[in-house]
Scaffold this active site. Sequence first.
Site, short mmCIF file in Angstrom:
data_model
loop_
_atom_site.label_atom_id
_atom_site.label_comp_id
_atom_site.label_asym_id
_atom_site.label_seq_id
_atom_site.Cartn_x
_atom_site.Cartn_y
_atom_site.Cartn_z
N ARG A 12 25.07 -46.99 -54.33
CA ARG A 12 26.50 -47.01 -54.01
C ARG A 12 27.15 -45.69 -54.41
NH1 ARG A 12 29.48 -52.66 -53.51
NH2 ARG A 12 28.43 -53.05 -51.54
N ARG A 38 16.35 -41.57 -64.48
CA ARG A 38 16.23 -43.03 -64.25
C ARG A 38 16.85 -43.47 -62.92
NH1 ARG A 38 15.26 -46.41 -69.07
NH2 ARG A 38 14.69 -44.95 -70.71
N ARG A 76 35.94 -48.05 -62.99
CA ARG A 76 34.80 -48.84 -62.50
C ARG A 76 35.17 -49.44 -61.15
NH1 ARG A 76 30.89 -52.60 -62.25
NH2 ARG A 76 31.55 -54.76 -62.26
N ASP A 100 31.38 -63.11 -54.52
CA ASP A 100 30.97 -64.51 -54.38
C ASP A 100 31.94 -65.38 -55.16
OD1 ASP A 100 29.05 -62.82 -56.25
OD2 ASP A 100 29.41 -64.72 -57.25
N1 HPA Z 1 27.98 -63.00 -62.36
C1 HPA Z 1 28.02 -61.83 -63.00
N2 HPA Z 1 28.36 -60.70 -62.41
C2 HPA Z 1 28.69 -60.74 -61.11
C3 HPA Z 1 28.68 -61.92 -60.39
C4 HPA Z 1 28.30 -63.11 -61.06
O1 HPA Z 1 28.28 -64.19 -60.47
N3 HPA Z 1 29.05 -61.64 -59.12
C5 HPA Z 1 29.28 -60.31 -59.07
N4 HPA Z 1 29.07 -59.76 -60.27
#
Ligand code: HPA
Length: 235
Positions: free
Chosen positions: A25, A44, A88, A205
């Site tokens: 990204r 890394r 961030r 999500d």
């Molecule tokens: N948990 C932790 N970090 C995250 C999640 C999650 O469900 N989704 C995006 N970042």
Amino acid sequence: MSTPHNTAQNDEIAKIVLMPGDPLRAKFIAENYLDDPICFNTVRNVLGYTGAYKNKRISVMASGMGMPSIGIYSYELYKFYDVDTIIRVGSCGGYIPELHALDVLLAKSCWSESTFAKVQSGEGSDVQYPSPSINQAIKDTAKIMNIDLKEYRLHSSDVFYHETNQAQDIAIKNGCAAVEMESFALFHNAHVLNKKAACICTVSDSFVHDENLTSKQRENSFDTMIKLALETTLR
Ligand code: HPA
């Protein structure tokens, strides 16, 4: 100079750094949003670039996942590379029904069960805060850009896969609306080093809605978040 994790020379990193979790990204942002990006770190595969956005010198560097990782990279940027501000640009999972996938969220504060702050400096607080001036600049920019920016407390978790809902329930009781894994350490480092930090996340999500997104939809909300962060740096 260089550090164990970053081979950049002192003047190769801008005063403002955008920090996604994923190195690819960081590369994508550098190659698609910055003029004349130059890669300053590949250690890394935690890629870092400096370029220009509308003539403003900007860097973008990955944090990796989790507080130990962002703890290292953000500390080095602030302390050894004289970076002033890290924004961030990440993703989070929505805990509450008010949040839907693709929403863009600004962290008002973050709560964590992590020992990061205690171990790093002896400071016991389980809530860390972003810099008010950066948050205000982000909010002002969002208004001008007509972005519906939500403001909530984030849960910064050390654990992605859980056997029970206990940690989530405690986080919600502590006022958290969504979960990610980095901002607590970033805000703490900024605080102890007298620097600035903020966190913008897209909701990737939801824990309460069953939302299936197309890759185009994900791309668009990522684009909104990146443009918001970049336009904020011009203020
Ligand atoms: N948990 C932790 N970090 C995250 C999640 C999650 O469900 N989704 C995006 N970042």
